[in-house]
Design an enzyme around this catalytic site. Structure first.
Site, PDB file in Angstrom:
ATOM      1  CE1 TYR A  15      -3.827  -2.275   0.527  1.00 24.13           C
ATOM      2  CE2 TYR A  15      -2.617  -3.161   2.383  1.00 24.13           C
ATOM      3  CZ  TYR A  15      -3.663  -3.245   1.500  1.00 24.13           C
ATOM      4  OH  TYR A  15      -4.545  -4.288   1.577  1.00 24.13           O
ATOM      5  CG  HIS A  20      -7.178   4.302   0.409  1.00 21.69           C
ATOM      6  ND1 HIS A  20      -8.112   5.313   0.346  1.00 21.69           N
ATOM      7  CD2 HIS A  20      -7.782   3.301   1.103  1.00 21.69           C
ATOM      8  CE1 HIS A  20      -9.221   4.932   0.966  1.00 21.69           C
ATOM      9  NE2 HIS A  20      -9.043   3.723   1.441  1.00 21.69           N
ATOM     10  CE1 TYR A  64      -3.631  -3.291   6.174  1.00 27.85           C
ATOM     11  CE2 TYR A  64      -3.951  -4.327   8.319  1.00 27.85           C
ATOM     12  CZ  TYR A  64      -3.265  -4.233   7.116  1.00 27.85           C
ATOM     13  OH  TYR A  64      -2.218  -5.074   6.854  1.00 27.85           O
ATOM     14  CG  ASN A  66     -12.327  -0.126   6.095  1.00 25.00           C
ATOM     15  OD1 ASN A  66     -12.040   0.872   5.449  1.00 25.00           O
ATOM     16  ND2 ASN A  66     -12.735  -1.228   5.534  1.00 25.00           N
ATOM     17  CG  ASP A  91      -7.941   8.577  -0.085  1.00 24.23           C
ATOM     18  OD1 ASP A  91      -7.957   8.328   1.137  1.00 24.23           O
ATOM     19  OD2 ASP A  91      -8.574   7.901  -0.911  1.00 24.23           O
ATOM     20  CG  ASN A 112     -15.242   2.525   4.179  1.00 21.87           C
ATOM     21  OD1 ASN A 112     -16.400   2.920   4.277  1.00 21.87           O
ATOM     22  ND2 ASN A 112     -14.877   1.612   3.306  1.00 21.87           N
TER      23      ASN A 112
END
Length: 187
Positions: A15, A20, A64, A66, A91, A112
């Site tokens: 990632y 993101h 993470y 969420n 973002d 999220n």
């Protein structure tokens, strides 16, 4: 006076350079500029920087995207930082690439990470600095788009956009939300 910079992203090398993770990129820039090193702590990688008499606690959650609210609540509480002194860096698909938008409250806008922060804190009244990543993807491919790296064309001036986002955060900590919004949101 202390400020909390909640930089949203996902941990892991897969990632690292994705759209993101722009929040992590901005936090990394600030840490590097101030010779600070992140340490793994509860729910996040954390470091502190000083700027014009202010202390900024930079947080990159390890939960993470969420579950970002866990880290936000923990560091607001443990560092005794009022939510008015927190800015979330994230973002935003609704903004053109590189465009910054600073707001003091509002909806999660389908994001999220913001949604979980709002649910955890029980309010939408906290500052958020949205970094435009555009919405250049086919219908139904949003997740693939935000979890992919910036394009070669976008990378040409990515460092400049990251620097401007970092300047907006430092401005938030020194001259406040309203005055910083007047500068950031007019560009």
């Amino acid at each position: 006076m202390k400020f909390l910079v909640m930089a949203l992203g996902n941990i892991g090398p897969e990632y690292a350079d994705t759209r993101h993770n722009i929040g992590f990129m901005v936090a990394d820039y600030l840490a590097h500029k101030h010779d600070a090193k992140f340490e793994l702590k509860r729910h996040a990688f954390v470091t502190e920087i000083k700027h014009k008499g202010k202390t900024l606690v930079l947080v990159k959650p390890t939960t993470y995207m969420n579950l970002s609210g866990k880290a936000a609540l923990h560091y607001l509480t443990s560092e005794k930082i009022p939510k008015e002194n927190m800015v979330v860096v994230t973002d935003d698909l609704a903004l053109p690439y590189g465009k910054l938008r600073l707001k003091g409250k509002g909806s999660a806008g389908g994001h999220n990470g913001l949604k979980h922060i709002q649910e955890t804190l029980g309010t939408d009244e906290y500052a958020r600095l949205r970094f435009g990543v555009d919405a250049n993807f086919p219908k139904g491919r949003q997740v693939d788009y935000v979890l992919n790296p910036f394009s070669a064309d976008e990378r040409i001036d990515l460092a400049l956009h990251i620097e401007k986002a970092a300047e907006a955060i430092l401005s938030f900590a020194t001259i406040g939300l309203e005055r910083t919004m007047n500068v950031v949101n007019t560009k």
